[in-house]
Scaffold this motif. Structure first.
Motif, mmCIF file in Angstrom:
data_model
loop_
_atom_site.group_PDB
_atom_site.id
_atom_site.type_symbol
_atom_site.label_atom_id
_atom_site.label_comp_id
_atom_site.label_asym_id
_atom_site.label_seq_id
_atom_site.Cartn_x
_atom_site.Cartn_y
_atom_site.Cartn_z
ATOM 1 N N VAL A 46 0.693 -1.053 -0.051
ATOM 2 C CA VAL A 46 0.137 -0.128 -0.028
ATOM 3 C C VAL A 46 1.012 1.235 -0.071
ATOM 4 N N GLU A 47 0.542 2.338 -0.831
ATOM 5 C CA GLU A 47 0.938 3.581 -0.700
ATOM 6 C C GLU A 47 -0.061 4.497 -0.128
ATOM 7 N N PHE A 48 0.410 5.657 0.987
ATOM 8 C CA PHE A 48 -0.187 6.531 1.408
ATOM 9 C C PHE A 48 -0.393 7.683 0.535
ATOM 10 N N LEU A 49 -1.464 8.332 0.308
ATOM 11 C CA LEU A 49 -1.769 9.560 -0.341
ATOM 12 C C LEU A 49 -2.485 10.494 0.526
ATOM 13 N N LYS A 50 -2.494 11.803 -0.054
ATOM 14 C CA LYS A 50 -3.145 12.878 0.853
ATOM 15 C C LYS A 50 -3.997 13.546 -0.147
ATOM 16 N N ALA A 51 -5.114 14.030 0.246
ATOM 17 C CA ALA A 51 -6.002 15.009 -0.439
ATOM 18 C C ALA A 51 -6.948 15.513 0.431
ATOM 19 N N GLY A 55 -12.924 19.938 1.840
ATOM 20 C CA GLY A 55 -12.355 20.718 2.776
ATOM 21 C C GLY A 55 -11.654 19.845 3.958
ATOM 22 N N LYS A 56 -12.078 18.597 4.189
ATOM 23 C CA LYS A 56 -11.706 17.520 5.187
ATOM 24 C C LYS A 56 -10.326 17.057 4.598
ATOM 25 N N LEU A 57 -9.374 16.680 5.478
ATOM 26 C CA LEU A 57 -8.429 15.825 5.077
ATOM 27 C C LEU A 57 -8.559 14.319 4.919
ATOM 28 N N CYS A 58 -8.307 13.985 3.669
ATOM 29 C CA CYS A 58 -8.521 12.387 3.450
ATOM 30 C C CYS A 58 -7.140 11.762 3.426
ATOM 31 N N ILE A 59 -6.897 10.812 3.895
ATOM 32 C CA ILE A 59 -5.742 10.078 3.811
ATOM 33 C C ILE A 59 -5.998 8.976 2.813
ATOM 34 N N GLY A 60 -5.515 8.648 1.857
ATOM 35 C CA GLY A 60 -5.539 7.563 0.845
ATOM 36 C C GLY A 60 -4.652 6.565 0.980
ATOM 37 N N LEU A 61 -5.277 5.290 0.962
ATOM 38 C CA LEU A 61 -4.529 4.182 0.687
ATOM 39 C C LEU A 61 -4.716 3.625 -0.642
ATOM 40 N N LYS A 115 -13.974 5.194 2.958
ATOM 41 C CA LYS A 115 -14.876 5.067 1.867
ATOM 42 C C LYS A 115 -13.922 4.827 0.512
ATOM 43 N N LYS A 116 -14.711 4.309 -0.412
ATOM 44 C CA LYS A 116 -13.799 3.870 -1.826
ATOM 45 C C LYS A 116 -13.840 5.075 -2.456
ATOM 46 N N TYR A 117 -12.596 5.428 -3.379
ATOM 47 C CA TYR A 117 -12.496 6.495 -4.218
ATOM 48 C C TYR A 117 -12.367 6.087 -5.530
ATOM 49 N N GLU A 118 -11.662 4.873 -5.736
ATOM 50 C CA GLU A 118 -11.321 4.198 -6.813
ATOM 51 C C GLU A 118 -11.113 2.911 -6.765
ATOM 52 N N ASP A 119 -10.873 1.845 -7.776
ATOM 53 C CA ASP A 119 -10.809 0.413 -7.803
ATOM 54 C C ASP A 119 -9.889 0.179 -6.801
ATOM 55 N N ASN A 120 -8.701 0.793 -6.637
ATOM 56 C CA ASN A 120 -7.807 0.260 -5.665
ATOM 57 C C ASN A 120 -7.341 1.237 -4.650
ATOM 58 N N ILE A 121 -8.312 2.455 -4.251
ATOM 59 C CA ILE A 121 -8.008 3.421 -3.459
ATOM 60 C C ILE A 121 -9.056 3.657 -2.453
#
Length: 127
Positions: A46-51, A55-61, A115-121
């Motif tokens: 897994v890679e960590f992402l930020k977005a 307006g709320k911080l979302c940490i992506g996996l 929450k699911k954002y993309e197929d693998n995120i």
């Protein structure tokens, strides 16, 4: 004595709600969170992402089949019979603390929505 069964709400971060437990230097994903990915057993890293999400911080996996320079290995627990338990752990105290602040390294777990954002995120909505 007259015993009554306690009803478990399905919509309150219980057994069917996707959530991440943050603390102890790791991110632990519930079985329901893993199921958002479909066949999650295919992912090993897994890679960590930020977005920002509204307006709320979302940490992506971002789940990966192959290792990259910025990836962390996914750990899965097994029963005494060697069967994999649903759910997964991503352990890296320094990274988890830098992304989630004090709750990342606390000696207790804090549950956050997934929450699911993309197929693998998958995204973890930080407070």
């Amino acid at each position: 004595m007259n015993w009554e069964t306690v009803k478990i709400e399905n919509g309150n971060k219980g057994r069917t709600m996707p959530y991440a437990s943050i603390g102890f230097g790791r991110v632990s994903l519930s079985a329901a969170a893993c199921e958002l990915l479909g066949d999650y057993s295919q992912y090993k890293y897994v890679e960590f992402l930020k977005a920002r999400d509204n307006g709320k911080l979302c940490i992506g996996l971002k789940f990966l089949k192959e290792a990259t320079t910025n990836s962390i290995i996914i750990k899965r627990k097994k029963t005494s019979e060697g069967v994999l338990v649903a759910g997964m752990d991503i352990c890296n105290k320094r990274v988890v603390e830098s992304l989630f602040g004090p709750i990342g390294s606390a000696n207790k777990a804090t549950r956050l929505d997934v929450k699911k954002y993309e197929d693998n995120i998958l995204g973890i909505l930080a407070k």
